[in-house]
Design a protein around this motif. Structure first.
Motif, PDB file in Angstrom:
ATOM      1  N   UNK A  60      -3.440  -8.777   7.302  1.00 16.29           N
ATOM      2  CA  UNK A  60      -2.584  -7.406   7.513  1.00 16.29           C
ATOM      3  C   UNK A  60      -2.131  -6.966   5.825  1.00 16.29           C
ATOM      4  N   UNK A  61      -3.288  -6.857   4.981  1.00 17.55           N
ATOM      5  CA  UNK A  61      -2.954  -6.633   3.565  1.00 17.55           C
ATOM      6  C   UNK A  61      -2.642  -5.201   3.126  1.00 17.55           C
ATOM      7  N   UNK A  62      -3.044  -4.291   4.000  1.00 17.43           N
ATOM      8  CA  UNK A  62      -2.867  -2.799   3.774  1.00 17.43           C
ATOM      9  C   UNK A  62      -2.864  -2.690   2.283  1.00 17.43           C
ATOM     10  N   UNK A  63      -4.051  -3.185   1.658  1.00 11.74           N
ATOM     11  CA  UNK A  63      -4.102  -2.772   0.197  1.00 11.74           C
ATOM     12  C   UNK A  63      -3.176  -3.288  -0.873  1.00 11.74           C
ATOM     13  N   UNK A  64      -2.357  -4.258  -0.364  1.00  7.40           N
ATOM     14  CA  UNK A  64      -1.213  -4.832  -1.135  1.00  7.40           C
ATOM     15  C   UNK A  64       0.159  -3.960  -1.090  1.00  7.40           C
ATOM     16  N   UNK A  65       0.230  -3.040  -0.127  1.00  9.70           N
ATOM     17  CA  UNK A  65       1.294  -2.414   0.386  1.00  9.70           C
ATOM     18  C   UNK A  65       2.459  -3.291   0.477  1.00  9.70           C
ATOM     19  N   UNK A  66       3.673  -2.802   0.325  1.00 11.59           N
ATOM     20  CA  UNK A  66       5.027  -3.496   0.640  1.00 11.59           C
ATOM     21  C   UNK A  66       5.365  -2.979   2.076  1.00 11.59           C
ATOM     22  N   UNK A 116      -8.039 -10.688  -1.593  1.00 10.44           N
ATOM     23  CA  UNK A 116      -6.914 -10.904  -0.810  1.00 10.44           C
ATOM     24  C   UNK A 116      -5.798 -11.307  -1.528  1.00 10.44           C
ATOM     25  N   UNK A 117      -6.229 -12.430  -2.520  1.00  8.27           N
ATOM     26  CA  UNK A 117      -5.045 -13.080  -3.411  1.00  8.27           C
ATOM     27  C   UNK A 117      -4.605 -12.101  -4.265  1.00  8.27           C
ATOM     28  N   UNK A 118      -5.258 -11.086  -4.794  1.00  6.01           N
ATOM     29  CA  UNK A 118      -4.665  -9.878  -5.633  1.00  6.01           C
ATOM     30  C   UNK A 118      -3.998  -8.905  -4.997  1.00  6.01           C
ATOM     31  N   UNK A 119      -4.210  -8.873  -3.413  1.00  8.27           N
ATOM     32  CA  UNK A 119      -3.342  -7.930  -2.843  1.00  8.27           C
ATOM     33  C   UNK A 119      -2.001  -8.868  -2.720  1.00  8.27           C
ATOM     34  N   UNK A 120      -1.828  -9.985  -2.438  1.00 13.09           N
ATOM     35  CA  UNK A 120      -0.570 -10.880  -2.286  1.00 13.09           C
ATOM     36  C   UNK A 120       0.049 -10.823  -3.454  1.00 13.09           C
ATOM     37  N   UNK A 121      -0.578 -10.825  -4.743  1.00 14.44           N
ATOM     38  CA  UNK A 121       0.219 -10.689  -6.147  1.00 14.44           C
ATOM     39  C   UNK A 121       0.779  -9.407  -6.098  1.00 14.44           C
ATOM     40  N   UNK A 122       0.404  -8.467  -5.627  1.00 16.03           N
ATOM     41  CA  UNK A 122       0.842  -7.208  -5.750  1.00 16.03           C
ATOM     42  C   UNK A 122       2.069  -6.737  -4.950  1.00 16.03           C
TER      43      UNK A 122
END
Length: 282
Positions: A60-66, A116-122
């Protein structure tokens, strides 16, 4: 992500049996159709996925959304979903991982798809990882020996009874973070097993037995209704376990006792109604 963007991917996917072209060429996706948590309407979302044995993992990354994506909130309420992979369309149970299991599965996903790691960092939001477990097809081929199926049914029920008892016992030892994580993980495994077991009966075993024994149709209708009751209790239980650190221990034990009572009544009725039919057909 703009709605039109997803619509274009969905259209291209279905038109070309999952092979995307143009700006999406080379993307390997699935289509996940969920039931709206509030609206009850179906929603289809294109998602990347990673194979993990006999299940698929989606994030559920949603592009790194909050904010968690809508499809993720939907599966927490309605875990039965439809999955499209190329030319295949199938039903699945969606189970959100938690704690150490979530972290291990996220590492598997990142090893295949590092983005996905980049999304999590964001974001400060923990990106959820959801496992999709394929449910049996609507068609059902009875085994050569139905008495063997009867033995298997009893064995499954006994295993589920034991798992529920172990979960109930774990409530007395939930004072450390490690035990809390293990209890959540154990519950997810149990809930997934229940969903697969009941899904197989609803899609295959009960329709087959109804055709063979039409006079027992009312019994199979009752069993399927009870599956719905059990699913609702499991959903409530998972919601409590998601807030395990703050949940009232007495309420948790009460939910487990209620689930145990419902399951025992269900198992006893199913064994009373179904086992004689399987034994007689052997």
């Amino acid at each position: 992500m703009p709605l039109g963007f997803n619509d274009n991917i969905i259209s291209d996917f279905r038109t070309n049996a999952g092979v995307l072209g143009g700006p999406f060429a080379g993307w390997v996706l699935l289509l996940l159709t969920t039931t709206g948590a509030r609206s009850g309407r179906e929603h289809t979302t294109p998602l990347g996925f990673v194979e993990d044995g006999d299940r698929l993992l989606v994030v559920g990354s949603a592009g790194g959304s909050d904010r968690h994506p809508d499809w993720y909130r939907n599966i927490l309420v309605n875990p039965t979903v439809t999955v499209e992979t190329g030319t295949e369309t199938w039903q699945a149970t969606a189970v959100a991982a938690t704690g150490e299991e979530r972290d291990a599965l996220f590492a598997k996903v990142v090893a295949v798809a590092p983005g996905y790691a980049d999304y999590q960092k964001g974001t400060d939001r923990i990106l959820p990882v959801v496992a999709l477990y394929r449910l049996p097809e609507d068609t059902y081929t009875p085994p050569t020996r139905l008495d063997a199926l009867a033995d298997e049914l009893v064995a499954i029920h006994d295993w589920l009874r034991g798992e529920l008892a172990a979960l109930r016992g774990g409530l007395g030892a939930r004072t450390t973070p490690v035990l809390t994580v293990e209890l959540r993980k154990h519950c997810l495994t149990f809930c997934s097993a229940m969903a697969v077991h009941h899904g197989g009966e609803d899609a295959g075993l009960f329709p087959y037995l109804t055709r063979e024994f039409p006079d027992k149709a009312d019994a199979f209708d009752r069993l399927q209704r009870e599956h719905g009751t059990v699913a609702r209790i499991l959903g409530e239980l998972q919601e409590l376990l998601a807030r395990l650190d703050d949940a009232d221990p007495e309420r948790l034990r009460g939910e487990f006792d209620r689930l145990a009572a419902e399951l025992e009544t269900h198992f006893a009725y199913e064994e009373e109604q179904v086992l004689p039919l399987l034994r007689a057909s052997a």
